[in-house]
Write a protein that holds these residues in place. Structure first.
Motif, PDB file in Angstrom:
ATOM      1  N   VAL A   1      12.047   7.717   2.808  1.00 21.41           N
ATOM      2  CA  VAL A   1      11.958   7.819   4.271  1.00 21.41           C
ATOM      3  C   VAL A   1      10.510   7.691   4.735  1.00 21.41           C
ATOM      4  N   PHE A   2       9.615   8.472   4.144  1.00 23.90           N
ATOM      5  CA  PHE A   2       8.208   8.410   4.552  1.00 23.90           C
ATOM      6  C   PHE A   2       7.571   7.082   4.175  1.00 23.90           C
ATOM      7  N   GLY A   3       7.990   6.501   3.050  1.00 21.67           N
ATOM      8  CA  GLY A   3       7.426   5.223   2.629  1.00 21.67           C
ATOM      9  C   GLY A   3       7.789   4.091   3.566  1.00 21.67           C
ATOM     10  N   VAL A   4       9.056   4.022   3.979  1.00 26.09           N
ATOM     11  CA  VAL A   4       9.488   2.967   4.901  1.00 26.09           C
ATOM     12  C   VAL A   4       8.782   3.119   6.249  1.00 26.09           C
ATOM     13  N   GLN A   5       8.710   4.346   6.750  1.00 26.67           N
ATOM     14  CA  GLN A   5       8.023   4.570   8.018  1.00 26.67           C
ATOM     15  C   GLN A   5       6.544   4.218   7.914  1.00 26.67           C
ATOM     16  N   SER A   6       5.912   4.556   6.792  1.00 26.43           N
ATOM     17  CA  SER A   6       4.495   4.228   6.605  1.00 26.43           C
ATOM     18  C   SER A   6       4.272   2.728   6.605  1.00 26.43           C
ATOM     19  N   ALA A   7       5.159   1.990   5.930  1.00 29.44           N
ATOM     20  CA  ALA A   7       5.005   0.543   5.862  1.00 29.44           C
ATOM     21  C   ALA A   7       5.218  -0.097   7.224  1.00 29.44           C
ATOM     22  N   GLU A   8       6.173   0.407   7.995  1.00 30.38           N
ATOM     23  CA  GLU A   8       6.453  -0.177   9.304  1.00 30.38           C
ATOM     24  C   GLU A   8       5.352   0.142  10.310  1.00 30.38           C
TER      25      GLU A   8
ATOM     26  N   SER B   1      -1.215   7.587  10.034  1.00 31.89           N
ATOM     27  CA  SER B   1      -0.154   8.143  10.866  1.00 31.89           C
ATOM     28  C   SER B   1       0.494   9.322  10.146  1.00 31.89           C
ATOM     29  N   SER B   2       1.363  10.023  10.858  1.00 27.86           N
ATOM     30  CA  SER B   2       2.046  11.174  10.261  1.00 27.86           C
ATOM     31  C   SER B   2       2.887  10.781   9.047  1.00 27.86           C
ATOM     32  N   PRO B   3       3.706   9.712   9.116  1.00 27.45           N
ATOM     33  CA  PRO B   3       4.449   9.337   7.906  1.00 27.45           C
ATOM     34  C   PRO B   3       3.551   8.993   6.718  1.00 27.45           C
ATOM     35  N   GLN B   4       2.418   8.357   6.976  1.00 30.53           N
ATOM     36  CA  GLN B   4       1.518   8.022   5.878  1.00 30.53           C
ATOM     37  C   GLN B   4       0.941   9.272   5.234  1.00 30.53           C
ATOM     38  N   LEU B   5       0.541  10.242   6.059  1.00 28.36           N
ATOM     39  CA  LEU B   5       0.018  11.498   5.526  1.00 28.36           C
ATOM     40  C   LEU B   5       1.099  12.268   4.770  1.00 28.36           C
ATOM     41  N   LEU B   6       2.315  12.246   5.303  1.00 29.33           N
ATOM     42  CA  LEU B   6       3.417  12.926   4.626  1.00 29.33           C
ATOM     43  C   LEU B   6       3.761  12.252   3.303  1.00 29.33           C
ATOM     44  N   LEU B   7       3.654  10.924   3.256  1.00 28.49           N
ATOM     45  CA  LEU B   7       3.906  10.213   2.009  1.00 28.49           C
ATOM     46  C   LEU B   7       2.875  10.600   0.952  1.00 28.49           C
ATOM     47  N   VAL B   8       1.602  10.644   1.335  1.00 25.91           N
ATOM     48  CA  VAL B   8       0.550  11.051   0.404  1.00 25.91           C
ATOM     49  C   VAL B   8       0.772  12.490  -0.051  1.00 25.91           C
ATOM     50  N   ALA B   9       1.098  13.374   0.903  1.00 24.62           N
ATOM     51  CA  ALA B   9       1.321  14.777   0.550  1.00 24.62           C
ATOM     52  C   ALA B   9       2.520  14.940  -0.383  1.00 24.62           C
ATOM     53  N   THR B  10       3.586  14.175  -0.128  1.00 22.87           N
ATOM     54  CA  THR B  10       4.773  14.253  -0.983  1.00 22.87           C
ATOM     55  C   THR B  10       4.466  13.806  -2.398  1.00 22.87           C
TER      56      THR B  10
ATOM     57  N   ALA C   1       0.827  -1.211   0.000  1.00 28.39           N
ATOM     58  CA  ALA C   1       0.000   0.000   0.000  1.00 28.39           C
ATOM     59  C   ALA C   1       0.859   1.257   0.000  1.00 28.39           C
ATOM     60  N   SER C   2       1.924   1.259   0.795  1.00 22.18           N
ATOM     61  CA  SER C   2       2.797   2.435   0.815  1.00 22.18           C
ATOM     62  C   SER C   2       3.500   2.618  -0.529  1.00 22.18           C
ATOM     63  N   LEU C   3       3.885   1.520  -1.174  1.00 22.80           N
ATOM     64  CA  LEU C   3       4.513   1.614  -2.491  1.00 22.80           C
ATOM     65  C   LEU C   3       3.528   2.104  -3.540  1.00 22.80           C
ATOM     66  N   LEU C   4       2.280   1.715  -3.403  1.00 26.60           N
ATOM     67  CA  LEU C   4       1.258   2.135  -4.350  1.00 26.60           C
ATOM     68  C   LEU C   4       1.146   3.656  -4.385  1.00 26.60           C
ATOM     69  N   VAL C   5       1.293   4.275  -3.217  1.00 28.46           N
ATOM     70  CA  VAL C   5       1.230   5.734  -3.138  1.00 28.46           C
ATOM     71  C   VAL C   5       2.564   6.358  -3.517  1.00 28.46           C
ATOM     72  N   GLY C   6       3.642   5.817  -2.988  1.00 28.82           N
ATOM     73  CA  GLY C   6       4.947   6.437  -3.178  1.00 28.82           C
ATOM     74  C   GLY C   6       5.478   6.358  -4.589  1.00 28.82           C
ATOM     75  N   THR C   7       5.152   5.292  -5.324  1.00 31.04           N
ATOM     76  CA  THR C   7       5.689   5.156  -6.676  1.00 31.04           C
ATOM     77  C   THR C   7       5.084   6.163  -7.651  1.00 31.04           C
TER      78      THR C   7
END
Length: 220
Positions: free
Chosen positions: A173-180, A189-198, A130-136
């Motif tokens: 950085v945000f992707g790894v934190q979101s996945a963990e 969480s904050s990393p997940q929101l930051l990943l989406v925003a990025t 899921a985190s990769l789906l957003v981050g890629t």
């Protein structure tokens, strides 16, 4: 107009389908190398699995970036776009989405399977996907910037990697934190929101930057 551009980019991606298999094979080989390097120490393997999977996907996505604008450069599409009513930014967005659909999307779906090979629990494997789906999405947008410069340079592949890899750091950085974190939390969480925003900010800004680079090169 935009639908026509997406359809054209989808046909180009299908014609160059070997890039997808090359990316998947590279991702698989990286996963196997980590398993062989760590050996039977399962706890250590799981500790390194999530960041390693993220790095593997980002590196795998680089393999097809050099072809993002090469076809259009060879057949004159880039030059014609500058004199047509079609904004060159629309062409860039279509290419970013096509690259993501051809690499980031399948790699994200493959990530939970490869995570299971490294002993990652299924719930966390899904969180990685899921985190990769957003981050890629953001990674493909960043890659378009590097591809727009490398397509006009000799030995562009080396330049592309040198330019794009440092830009991947916030997403990584945000992707790894979101996945963990995602495996044990139901609320964002904050990393997940930051990943989406990025990813959203990158997708909004980079097409204009990439278009300016392409226009400047073609005009010169």
């Amino acid at each position: 107009m935009f639908r026509n551009l997406l359809a054209r980019e989808a046909r180009l991606a299908a014609r160059g389908g070997s890039g997808l298999w090359m990316s998947l094979m590279f991702f698989l080989l990286m996963t196997c190398l980590l398993a062989f390097a760590v050996g039977p120490r399962g706890d250590m393997l799981r500790a390194f699995a999530v960041p390693y999977l993220w790095v593997g996907v980002l590196l795998s996505s680089l393999l097809s970036l050099d072809r993002m604008f090469s076809y259009d450069m060879e057949d004159g599409t880039l030059a014609r776009t500058m004199t047509s009513p079609t904004p060159i930014e629309a062409l860039v967005v279509a290419k970013v989405l096509a690259h993501w659909a051809a690499t980031g999307l399948p790699l994200s779906f493959a990530a939970p399977l490869f995570a299971a090979m490294l002993g990652v629990p299924p719930t966390q494997g899904i969180a990685v996907g899921a985190s990769l789906l957003v981050g890629t999405v953001g990674a493909s947008a960043l890659g378009s910037f590097g591809a727009s410069i490398a397509v006009f340079k000799r030995r562009g592949n080396l330049l592309l990697s040198a330019m794009v890899l440092p830009l991947f750091v916030p997403t990584l950085v945000f992707g790894v934190q979101s996945a963990e974190i995602g495996a044990g939390h139901t609320l964002p969480s904050s990393p997940q929101l930051l990943l989406v925003a990025t990813s959203l900010a990158t997708l909004a800004v980079m097409p204009f930057v990439t278009a300016r680079v392409l226009v400047a090169h073609i005009q010169n």
